[in-house]
Design an enzyme around this catalytic site. Sequence first.
Site, PDB file in Angstrom:
ATOM      1  N   ARG A   1      67.912  16.887  50.849  1.00 46.49           N
ATOM      2  CA  ARG A   1      68.540  16.480  49.602  1.00 46.49           C
ATOM      3  C   ARG A   1      69.613  15.421  49.830  1.00 46.49           C
ATOM      4  O   ARG A   1      70.221  14.950  48.887  1.00 46.49           O
ATOM      5  CB  ARG A   1      69.204  17.736  49.043  1.00 46.49           C
ATOM      6  CG  ARG A   1      69.171  17.969  47.586  1.00 46.49           C
ATOM      7  CD  ARG A   1      68.039  18.654  47.050  1.00 46.49           C
ATOM      8  NE  ARG A   1      68.386  19.208  45.768  1.00 46.49           N
ATOM      9  CZ  ARG A   1      67.683  20.154  45.190  1.00 46.49           C
ATOM     10  NH1 ARG A   1      66.626  20.651  45.773  1.00 46.49           N
ATOM     11  NH2 ARG A   1      68.026  20.576  44.011  1.00 46.49           N
TER      12      ARG A   1
ATOM     13  N   ARG B   1      73.208  17.956  37.584  1.00 44.35           N
ATOM     14  CA  ARG B   1      72.189  17.947  38.655  1.00 44.35           C
ATOM     15  C   ARG B   1      71.536  16.568  38.761  1.00 44.35           C
ATOM     16  O   ARG B   1      71.244  16.100  39.859  1.00 44.35           O
ATOM     17  CB  ARG B   1      71.130  19.028  38.379  1.00 44.35           C
ATOM     18  CG  ARG B   1      71.657  20.439  38.652  1.00 44.35           C
ATOM     19  CD  ARG B   1      70.825  21.500  37.964  1.00 44.35           C
ATOM     20  NE  ARG B   1      69.452  21.549  38.425  1.00 44.35           N
ATOM     21  CZ  ARG B   1      68.473  22.173  37.765  1.00 44.35           C
ATOM     22  NH1 ARG B   1      68.729  22.796  36.628  1.00 44.35           N
ATOM     23  NH2 ARG B   1      67.253  22.197  38.247  1.00 44.35           N
TER      24      ARG B   1
END
Length: 218
Positions: A88, A171
């Site tokens: 990520r 997010r």
Amino acid sequence: MKIVLLGPPGAGKGTQANVLSNKFGVVRVSTGDILREAVKNDRDADLLIKTYMDKGELVPDEIVLSLVAERISRNDAKGGFILDGFPRNKNQAIELENRLKNLGVKLDMVLYFKTKGSTSIERLTGRRICPKCGLNYHIKNRLPKKDNICDVCGIGLIHRQDDKVETIKNRLKVYKNQTQPLLKYYKDLGLLREVPGDLDVDDLFKKLKTLFANENLI
Ligand code: AP5
């Protein structure tokens, strides 16, 4: 098959990872699921994980990296894996490369699910999941057979805590700042393949199957 699925929240990575895992018998490793499972243990350290997840922030690398390292070294991952939601950020990508080098394996491909922000919001606000098996549904486009009940476990579906609009927006911001730079990183390594995340599940699967066949992965 050793692949990474990359894309914004709600791009359909988890859904497609399940399809691929069932069709090709390859293990799906979802860091989101591993972290949610850890939170169920209710220990203080695991509850710390929850504070990051509920805000839509990335869980610290040292926690995620040790969980992933343990998971991909298990026997069932020896034949291949689909990494869903990991890496990520650049540090995670570099650590993954080092770890795989130690195991004597290489990534075959990184699939980028290119998806519009509006699609992410529509999919995530409508997503419902089974708290037991993790299978996901959608209130409009992936309905369970019985209203709000998991087809497999027969129990009530829930709305994920981080699937509220404000958290989804955060997010998406975190994705843009921390994960999106991996597109260039994997492009430079010659591993990146772009696929349209906005397609429906079956059409996207057909596209992936063709791609895998062309690159001798199946
Ligand atoms: P995680 O669980 O990984 O969430 P995410 O990456 O934000 O991805 P999502 O699960 O939200 O979306 P998806 O792309 O898998 O879409 P899905 O298939 O479910 O991470 C959660 C949190 O954990 C993070 O915020 C972070 O805190 C932490 N975390 C996880 N990994 C981490 C890491 N490596 N490092 C640090 N922290 C980490 O589909 C969504 C909905 O759309 C469903 O309802 C589905 O039915 C529907 N749908 C799917 N595909 C389609 C389609 N093609 N057409 C129509 N509907 C579709």
